[in-house]
Motif scaffolding. Sequence first.
Motif, PDB file in Angstrom:
ATOM      1  N   TYR A  47       0.878  -1.239  -0.194  1.00  0.00           N
ATOM      2  CA  TYR A  47      -0.044   0.058   0.008  1.00  0.00           C
ATOM      3  C   TYR A  47       0.886   1.388   0.048  1.00  0.00           C
ATOM      4  CZ  TYR A  47       0.659  -0.011   5.058  1.00  0.00           C
ATOM      5  OH  TYR A  47       1.268   0.010   6.272  1.00  0.00           O
ATOM      6  N   PRO A  48       2.082   1.355   0.783  1.00  0.00           N
ATOM      7  CA  PRO A  48       2.812   2.690   0.538  1.00  0.00           C
ATOM      8  C   PRO A  48       3.152   2.929  -0.825  1.00  0.00           C
ATOM      9  CG  PRO A  48       3.662   1.160   2.368  1.00  0.00           C
ATOM     10  CD  PRO A  48       2.730   0.466   1.570  1.00  0.00           C
ATOM     11  N   ASP A  49       3.511   2.191  -1.889  1.00  0.00           N
ATOM     12  CA  ASP A  49       3.698   2.369  -3.094  1.00  0.00           C
ATOM     13  C   ASP A  49       2.586   2.877  -3.861  1.00  0.00           C
ATOM     14  OD1 ASP A  49       6.075   1.144  -2.632  1.00  0.00           O
ATOM     15  OD2 ASP A  49       5.478  -0.850  -3.509  1.00  0.00           O
ATOM     16  N   HIS A  50       1.416   2.428  -3.582  1.00  0.00           N
ATOM     17  CA  HIS A  50       0.131   3.193  -4.228  1.00  0.00           C
ATOM     18  C   HIS A  50      -0.044   4.433  -3.635  1.00  0.00           C
ATOM     19  CE1 HIS A  50      -0.157  -0.760  -6.356  1.00  0.00           C
ATOM     20  NE2 HIS A  50      -0.074  -1.491  -5.147  1.00  0.00           N
ATOM     21  N   ALA A  51      -0.314   4.509  -2.222  1.00  0.00           N
ATOM     22  CA  ALA A  51      -0.404   5.830  -1.756  1.00  0.00           C
ATOM     23  C   ALA A  51       0.563   6.942  -2.132  1.00  0.00           C
ATOM     24  CB  ALA A  51      -0.234   5.785  -0.111  1.00  0.00           C
ATOM     25  N   ALA A  52       2.106   6.670  -2.344  1.00  0.00           N
ATOM     26  CA  ALA A  52       2.743   7.404  -2.847  1.00  0.00           C
ATOM     27  C   ALA A  52       2.487   7.974  -4.270  1.00  0.00           C
ATOM     28  CB  ALA A  52       4.209   6.754  -2.799  1.00  0.00           C
ATOM     29  N   ASP A  53       2.009   6.917  -5.148  1.00  0.00           N
ATOM     30  CA  ASP A  53       1.608   7.252  -6.582  1.00  0.00           C
ATOM     31  C   ASP A  53       0.728   8.317  -6.657  1.00  0.00           C
ATOM     32  OD1 ASP A  53       3.733   5.611  -7.504  1.00  0.00           O
ATOM     33  OD2 ASP A  53       1.986   3.809  -7.914  1.00  0.00           O
ATOM     34  N   VAL A  54      -0.301   8.192  -5.705  1.00  0.00           N
ATOM     35  CA  VAL A  54      -1.627   8.974  -5.655  1.00  0.00           C
ATOM     36  C   VAL A  54      -1.037  10.177  -5.119  1.00  0.00           C
ATOM     37  CG1 VAL A  54      -3.923   9.403  -4.827  1.00  0.00           C
ATOM     38  CG2 VAL A  54      -3.255   7.175  -5.661  1.00  0.00           C
ATOM     39  N   ALA A  55      -0.368  10.373  -4.047  1.00  0.00           N
ATOM     40  CA  ALA A  55      -0.055  11.585  -3.490  1.00  0.00           C
ATOM     41  C   ALA A  55       1.055  12.451  -4.577  1.00  0.00           C
ATOM     42  CB  ALA A  55       0.983  11.367  -2.222  1.00  0.00           C
ATOM     43  N   ARG A  56       1.986  11.622  -5.200  1.00  0.00           N
ATOM     44  CA  ARG A  56       2.723  12.415  -6.381  1.00  0.00           C
ATOM     45  C   ARG A  56       1.721  13.114  -7.379  1.00  0.00           C
ATOM     46  NH1 ARG A  56       6.420   7.866  -5.139  1.00  0.00           N
ATOM     47  NH2 ARG A  56       8.011   8.951  -3.901  1.00  0.00           N
ATOM     48  N   ALA A  57       0.786  12.463  -7.772  1.00  0.00           N
ATOM     49  CA  ALA A  57      -0.037  12.861  -8.891  1.00  0.00           C
ATOM     50  C   ALA A  57      -0.888  14.030  -8.325  1.00  0.00           C
ATOM     51  CB  ALA A  57      -1.076  11.823  -9.160  1.00  0.00           C
ATOM     52  N   ILE A  58      -1.284  14.266  -7.214  1.00  0.00           N
ATOM     53  CA  ILE A  58      -1.992  15.454  -6.818  1.00  0.00           C
ATOM     54  C   ILE A  58      -1.055  16.321  -6.542  1.00  0.00           C
ATOM     55  CG2 ILE A  58      -3.105  16.259  -4.668  1.00  0.00           C
ATOM     56  CD1 ILE A  58      -4.959  14.284  -6.361  1.00  0.00           C
ATOM     57  N   ILE A  59       0.026  16.208  -5.929  1.00  0.00           N
ATOM     58  CA  ILE A  59       0.961  17.217  -5.657  1.00  0.00           C
ATOM     59  C   ILE A  59       1.449  17.890  -7.050  1.00  0.00           C
ATOM     60  CG2 ILE A  59       3.613  17.798  -5.171  1.00  0.00           C
ATOM     61  CD1 ILE A  59       3.056  15.628  -2.857  1.00  0.00           C
ATOM     62  N   THR A  60       1.582  16.920  -8.016  1.00  0.00           N
ATOM     63  CA  THR A  60       2.049  17.623  -9.482  1.00  0.00           C
ATOM     64  C   THR A  60       0.773  18.161 -10.260  1.00  0.00           C
ATOM     65  OG1 THR A  60       2.190  15.218 -10.263  1.00  0.00           O
ATOM     66  CG2 THR A  60       4.181  16.225  -9.582  1.00  0.00           C
ATOM     67  N   LYS A  61      -0.439  18.172  -9.810  1.00  0.00           N
ATOM     68  CA  LYS A  61      -1.642  18.788 -10.198  1.00  0.00           C
ATOM     69  C   LYS A  61      -2.200  17.789 -11.516  1.00  0.00           C
ATOM     70  CE  LYS A  61      -0.891  23.122  -8.216  1.00  0.00           C
ATOM     71  NZ  LYS A  61      -1.426  22.662  -7.015  1.00  0.00           N
ATOM     72  N   LYS A  62      -1.919  16.358 -11.493  1.00  0.00           N
ATOM     73  CA  LYS A  62      -2.632  15.532 -12.677  1.00  0.00           C
ATOM     74  C   LYS A  62      -3.997  15.430 -12.264  1.00  0.00           C
ATOM     75  CE  LYS A  62       1.941  13.416 -13.858  1.00  0.00           C
ATOM     76  NZ  LYS A  62       3.059  12.556 -13.149  1.00  0.00           N
ATOM     77  N   GLY A  63      -4.304  15.693 -10.942  1.00  0.00           N
ATOM     78  CA  GLY A  63      -5.757  15.753 -10.682  1.00  0.00           C
ATOM     79  C   GLY A  63      -6.161  16.460  -9.495  1.00  0.00           C
ATOM     80  N   GLU A  64      -7.342  17.133  -9.394  1.00  0.00           N
ATOM     81  CA  GLU A  64      -7.670  17.822  -8.255  1.00  0.00           C
ATOM     82  C   GLU A  64      -7.908  17.087  -6.973  1.00  0.00           C
ATOM     83  OE1 GLU A  64      -8.394  19.626 -11.993  1.00  0.00           O
ATOM     84  OE2 GLU A  64      -9.515  18.045 -11.292  1.00  0.00           O
ATOM     85  N   LYS A  65      -8.522  15.907  -6.953  1.00  0.00           N
ATOM     86  CA  LYS A  65      -8.624  15.146  -5.700  1.00  0.00           C
ATOM     87  C   LYS A  65      -8.216  13.606  -5.872  1.00  0.00           C
ATOM     88  CE  LYS A  65     -12.066  17.986  -3.576  1.00  0.00           C
ATOM     89  NZ  LYS A  65     -13.480  18.092  -3.049  1.00  0.00           N
ATOM     90  N   GLY A  66      -7.770  12.880  -4.991  1.00  0.00           N
ATOM     91  CA  GLY A  66      -7.447  11.563  -5.069  1.00  0.00           C
ATOM     92  C   GLY A  66      -7.996  10.780  -4.056  1.00  0.00           C
ATOM     93  N   ILE A  67      -8.472   9.483  -4.172  1.00  0.00           N
ATOM     94  CA  ILE A  67      -8.960   8.502  -3.651  1.00  0.00           C
ATOM     95  C   ILE A  67      -8.219   7.442  -3.576  1.00  0.00           C
ATOM     96  CG2 ILE A  67     -10.964   6.692  -3.355  1.00  0.00           C
ATOM     97  CD1 ILE A  67     -12.519   8.846  -5.124  1.00  0.00           C
ATOM     98  N   LEU A  68      -7.902   6.793  -2.260  1.00  0.00           N
ATOM     99  CA  LEU A  68      -7.148   5.605  -2.071  1.00  0.00           C
ATOM    100  C   LEU A  68      -7.841   4.556  -1.243  1.00  0.00           C
ATOM    101  CD1 LEU A  68      -3.759   7.093  -1.046  1.00  0.00           C
ATOM    102  CD2 LEU A  68      -4.098   5.618  -2.656  1.00  0.00           C
ATOM    103  N   VAL A  69      -7.976   3.347  -1.714  1.00  0.00           N
ATOM    104  CA  VAL A  69      -8.389   2.117  -1.120  1.00  0.00           C
ATOM    105  C   VAL A  69      -7.606   1.038  -0.679  1.00  0.00           C
ATOM    106  CG1 VAL A  69     -10.571   0.600  -1.091  1.00  0.00           C
ATOM    107  CG2 VAL A  69     -10.444   2.687  -2.518  1.00  0.00           C
ATOM    108  N   CYS A  70      -7.543   0.672   0.589  1.00  0.00           N
ATOM    109  CA  CYS A  70      -6.832  -0.350   0.937  1.00  0.00           C
ATOM    110  C   CYS A  70      -7.877  -1.227   1.891  1.00  0.00           C
ATOM    111  CB  CYS A  70      -5.528  -0.004   1.622  1.00  0.00           C
ATOM    112  SG  CYS A  70      -5.680   0.800   3.384  1.00  0.00           S
ATOM    113  N   GLY A  71      -7.395  -2.226   2.932  1.00  0.00           N
ATOM    114  CA  GLY A  71      -8.236  -2.907   3.387  1.00  0.00           C
ATOM    115  C   GLY A  71      -9.139  -2.350   4.781  1.00  0.00           C
ATOM    116  N   SER A  72      -7.964  -1.379   5.265  1.00  0.00           N
ATOM    117  CA  SER A  72      -8.707  -0.671   6.473  1.00  0.00           C
ATOM    118  C   SER A  72      -8.746   1.013   6.196  1.00  0.00           C
ATOM    119  CB  SER A  72      -7.854  -0.833   7.854  1.00  0.00           C
ATOM    120  OG  SER A  72      -6.525  -0.416   7.524  1.00  0.00           O
ATOM    121  N   ALA A  73      -7.901   1.625   5.344  1.00  0.00           N
ATOM    122  CA  ALA A  73      -7.708   2.724   4.967  1.00  0.00           C
ATOM    123  C   ALA A  73      -6.725   3.791   5.887  1.00  0.00           C
ATOM    124  CB  ALA A  73      -9.232   3.674   5.246  1.00  0.00           C
TER     125      ALA A  73
END
Length: 149
Positions: A42-68
């Motif tokens: 999960y840290p890899d996927h969280a990092a990918d989404v976080a970096r995409a938000i930081i670089t403004k590839k999208g306005e908001k992000g959603i992450l899903v794992c077992g517990s959040a």
Amino acid sequence: MKVIIGSDHAGFKYKTVLVAALQEKGYKVIDLGTDTELPSDYPDHAADVARAIITKKGEKGILVCGSAVGVSIAANKFKGIRAGVCHDTYSAHQSVEHDDVNILCMGERVIGVELAKDIAFAFLSAEFSREERHVKRLAKITSLENNEL
């Protein structure tokens, strides 16, 4: 609105459902994986989404794992990211309105899929209030990120 979404293996099913539901409602979705239920970190996927938000590839992000919890911890390590665990619609919109949360984190093992969709839409439709008290608090969070407090 462009939404960045990601999950680990434990959130893969809900991520797949959410992508379809978001696209059906007209959102542009960038799916950063995982693309399988095979174990992933999960840290890899969280990092990918976080970096995409930081670089403004999208306005908001959603992450899903077992517990959040795991994806929230990992995403919040990035400066400028405010990732909130929300398992109800009130927290989903309030976290944006008061705290300017930019990544929603949900747990597939915690809530039902229909509620997950409702939470995602509550999060995505919410806007930061820009009320003075919330702006002041957000500035304090930024100061903490900058090691100024």
